[in-house]
Design a protein around this motif. Structure first.
Motif, mmCIF file in Angstrom:
data_model
loop_
_atom_site.group_PDB
_atom_site.id
_atom_site.type_symbol
_atom_site.label_atom_id
_atom_site.label_comp_id
_atom_site.label_asym_id
_atom_site.label_seq_id
_atom_site.Cartn_x
_atom_site.Cartn_y
_atom_site.Cartn_z
ATOM 1 N N HIS A 99 14.176 43.311 49.022
ATOM 2 C CA HIS A 99 13.307 43.741 50.080
ATOM 3 C C HIS A 99 13.750 44.816 50.964
ATOM 4 N N ASP A 116 5.255 43.710 39.186
ATOM 5 C CA ASP A 116 5.701 43.278 40.259
ATOM 6 C C ASP A 116 6.625 44.178 41.289
ATOM 7 N N TRP A 117 7.244 45.109 40.399
ATOM 8 C CA TRP A 117 7.962 46.199 41.109
ATOM 9 C C TRP A 117 7.034 47.265 41.612
ATOM 10 N N ALA A 148 4.331 47.788 48.541
ATOM 11 C CA ALA A 148 4.767 47.279 50.160
ATOM 12 C C ALA A 148 5.611 48.059 51.090
ATOM 13 N N ARG A 198 12.367 41.405 36.066
ATOM 14 C CA ARG A 198 10.814 41.323 36.943
ATOM 15 C C ARG A 198 9.750 42.284 35.815
ATOM 16 N N SER A 246 4.052 46.601 42.922
ATOM 17 C CA SER A 246 3.801 45.701 44.255
ATOM 18 C C SER A 246 4.621 46.036 45.278
ATOM 19 N N ARG A 247 5.953 45.870 44.935
ATOM 20 C CA ARG A 247 6.888 45.893 45.934
ATOM 21 C C ARG A 247 6.985 47.417 46.655
#
Length: 219
Positions: free
Chosen positions: A104, A147-148, A154, A143, A150-151
């Motif tokens: 993150h 998912d990556w 973000a 992952r 989305s990150r």
């Protein structure tokens, strides 16, 4: 300074120094160098495991740091947050330094140092590849590409480059010139995602509306 992750072991990326890990790093080398050479106008930042080699002809004007535990080594010794200027790099390569779960804050830092219009290349392990048997007992955690994605969103980045690309072998932990047929592309060991840093366009001022009264001079 804050660390990458409180749960990081001393060498969370040690698996990349094994023959199975080095096979994947070698498969990515040409793609990375070609990507950096394709954007020569701005400096680049390359974050990699400690065991990766830069090759014989690295692009000029760049900084490559190796992750070691919760710190980075190389020309610059540091921890997070990265002591680098905001919007300083036109290209950022994130090569498997997030595969143990420490993502993150580092992704946010990569977005911060990327200049407007700059591009980030994220190399990650493919959870659907049979090659996962080689990293099963290591600290690596693959992952889903969604998912990556989305990150990356973000972190304030915009997905680019079309679909997720898949690189490397499907099963054998050895270099090979022959690539699997396209039907097996999604089973290759490496996922490559691309993202860009964009700046919202300024909203122009509303046009001035002039009202004229018929038969009178304007005030």
């Amino acid at each position: 300074m804050p660390s990458l992750s409180d749960s990081c072991v001393a060498e969370p990326l040690a698996w990349w120094g094994t023959p199975a890990g080095e096979t994947l790093l070698a498969a990515e080398q040409e793609v990375i160098v070609s990507s950096l050479q394709g954007r020569p106008a701005s400096p680049w930042l390359w974050l990699a495991p400690d065991s990766v080699a830069i090759g014989d002809d690295p692009p000029p004007r760049g900084l490559r740091l190796h992750r070691r535990g919760d710190a980075f080594a190389g020309p610059l010794q540091c921890r997070l947050p990265l002591p680098l200027p905001t919007e300083a790099f036109g290209s950022v390569v994130v090569q498997h330094v997030l595969d143990d779960g420490a993502f993150h804050e580092l992704l946010m830092e990569c977005a911060r140092v990327l200049e407007p219009g700059g591009r980030l290349w994220l190399f990650a392990l493919n959870p659907w590849s049979p090659y996962r048997a080689h990293w099963r007992k290591s600290a690596q955690r693959a992952r889903d590409p969604r998912d990556w994605q989305s990150r990356l969103r973000a972190a304030g980045l915009h997905l680019a480059g079309g679909e997720v690309r898949y690189l490397g072998p499907v099963w054998r932990a050895e270099p090979t010139a022959a690539q699997p047929p396209s039907v097996l592309a999604g089973l290759r060991a490496i996922c490559l995602l691309e993202a860009e840093s964009r700046v919202a366009a300024l909203i122009p001022p509303a046009p001035v509306q002039r009202r004229w009264n018929t038969g009178t001079a304007p005030a």
